[in-house]
Write a protein that holds these residues in place. Structure first.
Motif, PDB file in Angstrom:
ATOM      1  N   TYR A  11     115.627 -18.372  28.011  1.00 39.45           N
ATOM      2  CA  TYR A  11     116.831 -18.772  27.293  1.00 39.45           C
ATOM      3  C   TYR A  11     116.704 -20.261  26.998  1.00 39.45           C
ATOM      4  N   LYS A  12     116.685 -20.590  25.696  1.00 36.20           N
ATOM      5  CA  LYS A  12     116.520 -21.977  25.252  1.00 36.20           C
ATOM      6  C   LYS A  12     115.299 -22.616  25.906  1.00 36.20           C
ATOM      7  N   GLU A  13     114.178 -21.915  25.806  1.00 42.47           N
ATOM      8  CA  GLU A  13     112.868 -22.392  26.260  1.00 42.47           C
ATOM      9  C   GLU A  13     112.720 -22.529  27.774  1.00 42.47           C
ATOM     10  N   LYS A  14     113.711 -22.064  28.523  1.00 41.60           N
ATOM     11  CA  LYS A  14     113.604 -22.115  29.979  1.00 41.60           C
ATOM     12  C   LYS A  14     113.479 -20.707  30.531  1.00 41.60           C
ATOM     13  N   ALA A  15     112.561 -20.526  31.523  1.00 43.03           N
ATOM     14  CA  ALA A  15     112.315 -19.207  32.096  1.00 43.03           C
ATOM     15  C   ALA A  15     113.272 -18.931  33.257  1.00 43.03           C
ATOM     16  N   TYR A  16     113.729 -17.690  33.341  1.00 40.62           N
ATOM     17  CA  TYR A  16     114.584 -17.226  34.437  1.00 40.62           C
ATOM     18  C   TYR A  16     114.015 -15.930  34.993  1.00 40.62           C
ATOM     19  N   ILE A  17     114.282 -15.665  36.262  1.00 41.78           N
ATOM     20  CA  ILE A  17     113.754 -14.464  36.911  1.00 41.78           C
ATOM     21  C   ILE A  17     114.874 -13.681  37.577  1.00 41.78           C
ATOM     22  N   PHE A  18     114.832 -12.367  37.384  1.00 37.66           N
ATOM     23  CA  PHE A  18     115.722 -11.432  38.065  1.00 37.66           C
ATOM     24  C   PHE A  18     114.845 -10.553  38.949  1.00 37.66           C
ATOM     25  N   ALA A  19     115.246 -10.332  40.219  1.00 33.68           N
ATOM     26  CA  ALA A  19     114.398  -9.580  41.152  1.00 33.68           C
ATOM     27  C   ALA A  19     115.220  -8.581  41.957  1.00 33.68           C
ATOM     28  N   ILE A  20     114.585  -7.447  42.260  1.00 34.17           N
ATOM     29  CA  ILE A  20     115.188  -6.411  43.093  1.00 34.17           C
ATOM     30  C   ILE A  20     114.204  -6.024  44.185  1.00 34.17           C
ATOM     31  N   ASN A  21     114.662  -6.020  45.437  1.00 28.08           N
ATOM     32  CA  ASN A  21     113.857  -5.532  46.546  1.00 28.08           C
ATOM     33  C   ASN A  21     113.561  -4.048  46.306  1.00 28.08           C
ATOM     34  N   GLY A  22     112.273  -3.705  46.191  1.00 27.64           N
ATOM     35  CA  GLY A  22     111.875  -2.345  45.862  1.00 27.64           C
ATOM     36  C   GLY A  22     112.079  -1.337  46.969  1.00 27.64           C
ATOM     37  N   ARG A  23     112.538  -1.797  48.130  1.00 26.18           N
ATOM     38  CA  ARG A  23     112.828  -0.893  49.249  1.00 26.18           C
ATOM     39  C   ARG A  23     114.323  -0.678  49.434  1.00 26.18           C
ATOM     40  N   THR A  24     115.109  -1.746  49.272  1.00 27.32           N
ATOM     41  CA  THR A  24     116.535  -1.683  49.598  1.00 27.32           C
ATOM     42  C   THR A  24     117.460  -1.763  48.392  1.00 27.32           C
ATOM     43  N   GLY A  25     116.951  -2.247  47.241  1.00 27.30           N
ATOM     44  CA  GLY A  25     117.808  -2.440  46.082  1.00 27.30           C
ATOM     45  C   GLY A  25     118.563  -3.755  46.100  1.00 27.30           C
ATOM     46  N   GLN A  26     118.244  -4.633  47.048  1.00 31.16           N
ATOM     47  CA  GLN A  26     118.884  -5.952  47.113  1.00 31.16           C
ATOM     48  C   GLN A  26     118.581  -6.736  45.838  1.00 31.16           C
ATOM     49  N   VAL A  27     119.608  -7.339  45.243  1.00 31.64           N
ATOM     50  CA  VAL A  27     119.495  -8.003  43.948  1.00 31.64           C
ATOM     51  C   VAL A  27     119.632  -9.508  44.096  1.00 31.64           C
ATOM     52  N   THR A  28     118.806 -10.245  43.374  1.00 28.02           N
ATOM     53  CA  THR A  28     118.956 -11.688  43.278  1.00 28.02           C
ATOM     54  C   THR A  28     118.424 -12.119  41.917  1.00 28.02           C
TER      55      THR A  28
END
Length: 369
Positions: A322-339
Motif C-alpha cells: 500500500y503506497k509502496e510499503k509492504a505489509y504482512i498478514f499471518a495465520i498460525n497454520g496449527r491454531t488459526g491465530q491471526v496477526t
C-alpha cells in the motif's frame, strides 16, 4: 484450479509407505498435502493417500559436539533448489509444477531462472498444517473487514487481492539445563506516619536487605526463527506451537506449499535463545528474592546439556503493498491465530478526535444550561 478447490472421493483412500510418489496412483495427477484431511490429495480426482501423523519420539542434537566437530553436520545436509527474493532477501524452495510465482513475504515476482542449488541442513521434524486455505480466506476477510481505521478503500482492495500462501518457516529449538548464582537486595516496604502542624501523613519506606542464592531451571524447546524474513512484530506473536505433536520430517508434508530455507545456522541463533532464557531466569531470581521490590547486582548463569534441532512450522502468509510499503498478514497454520500489519488513516483518526471533542463540548454546553 485453487490448491484445495476440488471434490474428494470418499472411497479412494490408499495407505502410504514412508516414500510416496508425487503422482496420484489412480489418475496420475499431482498430489498435494491437504490440511483438512491430514493426507495427500489428488488435485484432479480427489484420491486420498494416507500419511502417518503419529507424533515422533524427538531426538535432539548435542550443541557442543556439533559446534566442535562441524564435519558431523554433513550427515544431516541435503541438496535443495532455492530462490532468493531480490526485494526482501527471503530464501525459499521453488513450488513444484510452476515456472514463476510471487514472494510470500513481500509479493515480488520470482521466476524459475533465478533458482540455484545449495547444501542445507535437512529439517528433522515438522508440524504439518491443520488449518486449510478455505478457513484462512475466511479469517483473512474477517480481519480485513475489521480494519476500521485503515485508509478508505484499503480493506476492499485487500480482499480483492487475497493472495494467501502456505509456507513452512525454519526454526531452531534449544534445550538446556541452567544454574544461576545471583546476589542483590530484597526491598521490604513499610508505612510510616508523620505529624506536622497537626496534620498526619502516611509515607511508604522501603528497607533493603542483602540477599544471594542459586536458581536452577531446565528449558525445553526455546523457539528461534532461522531467518529474518518475518518482521519481529509478526514472528513474536506466532508462538503458540503444539510441540508435543512433532512428526518426523517427510517431503510429502510440504507438497503444495512453499518452504523457507534458513539463513542462520544453529550457532548463530543460539544467542537469541540465550537472551530469551535469561529474561525468564531473571523473573525466577526476582521471585526467589521476594519482598516488595528486588535489585539484582550480579547474575551468572551456566548452561549444561545444551541440545538443539531443526524444525519447520506452518504459517499462512499474505504479503501486500500500500503506497509502496509492504505489509504482512499471518495465520498460525496449527491454531488459526491471526496477526497482521496494516496502515492507518490519518483522516479517519482526525475525524474521530474531532467527533469526540464535539460530543464533549455539547455535553458541557447542555450540562451548564
Amino acid at each position: 484450479m485453487n490448491e484445495y478447490d476440488f471434490n474428494e472421493k470418499e472411497d479412494a483412500t490408499i495407505n502410504s509407505k514412508d516414500t510416496v510418489e508425487s503422482k496420484c496412483p489412480s489418475c496420475g495427477g499431482y498430489l498435494v498435502y491437504s490440511p483438512e484431511n491430514e493426507s495427500l490429495l489428488c488435485s484432479y480426482c480427489g484420491t486420498k493417500v494416507a500419511l502417518d501423523m503419529t507424533p515422533s519420539k524427538v531426538v535432539e542434537n548435542d550443541f557442543t559436539e556439533m559446534s566442535e566437530h562441524p564435519e558431523l553436520c554433513s550427515r544431516t545436509e541435503t541438496l535443495v533448489a532455492e530462490v532468493a527474493c531480490g526485494q526482501c532477501g527471503a530464501h525459499t524452495t521453488f513450488p513444484e509444477n510452476t515456472t514463476s510465482y510471487s514472494c510470500a513475504f513481500c509479493g515480488t515476482p520470482i521466476v524459475l531462472k533465478e533458482a540455484a542449488t545449495r547444501r542445507s541442513w535437512k529439517p528433522e521434524y515438522i508440524l504439518p498444517f491443520k488449518i486449510g486455505k478455505t478457513v484462512c480466506k475466511n479469517l483473512f476477510r474477517k480481519w480485513a473487514s475489521s480494519l476500521w481505521f485503515a485508509p478508505y478503500g484499503f480493506s476492499k482492495n485487500l480482499m480483492e487481492q487475497e493472495r494467501i500462501k502456505g509456507i513452512y518457516l525454519p526454526y531452531w529449538t534449544y534445550d538446556a539445563d541452567t544454574v544461576t548464582d545471583y546476589s542483590g537486595e530484597r526491598g521490604v516496604s513499610r508505612q510510616v506516619s508523620r505529624t506536622s502542624n497537626g496534620k498526619t501523613t502516611v509515607h511508604t519506606v522501603t528497607d533493603w536487605y542483602p540477599v544471594s542464592g542459586r536458581v536452577k531451571h531446565g528449558f525445553d524447546d526455546v523457539f528461534v526463527p532461522a531467518s529474518d524474513s518475518l518482521p519481529p512484530d509478526i514472528s513474536s506473536v506466532l508462538k503458540n506451537w503444539d510441540k508435543k505433536n512433532y512428526v518426523a520430517y517427510k517431503d510429502q508434508f510440504v507438497r503444495g506449499f512453499l518452504t523457507e530455507l534458513y539463513k542462520k545456522d544453529f550457532k548463530e541463533c543460539f544467542p537469541s535463545a540465550k537472551k530469551e532464557m535469561e529474561v525468564y531466569i531473571k523473573s525466577l531470581v526476582c521471585s526467589q528474592i521476594g519482598g516488595n521490590q528486588q535489585r539484582i547486582s550480579q547474575m551468572s548463569t551456566s548452561y549444561y546439556d545444551l541440545k538443539f534441532k531443526h524444525i519447520l512450522l506452518p504459517v499462512w502468509l499474505s504479503a501486500y503493498r500500500y503506497k509502496e510499503k509492504a505489509y504482512i498478514f499471518a495465520i498460525n497454520g496449527r491454531t488459526g491465530q491471526v496477526t497482521g500489519q496494516r496502515p492507518w488513516s490519518a483522516v479517519k483518526i482526525a475525524l474521530l478526535v474531532v467527533s469526540i471533542l464535539l460530543i464533549l463540548l455539547l455535553v458541557f454546553y447542555f450540562g451548564e444550561g
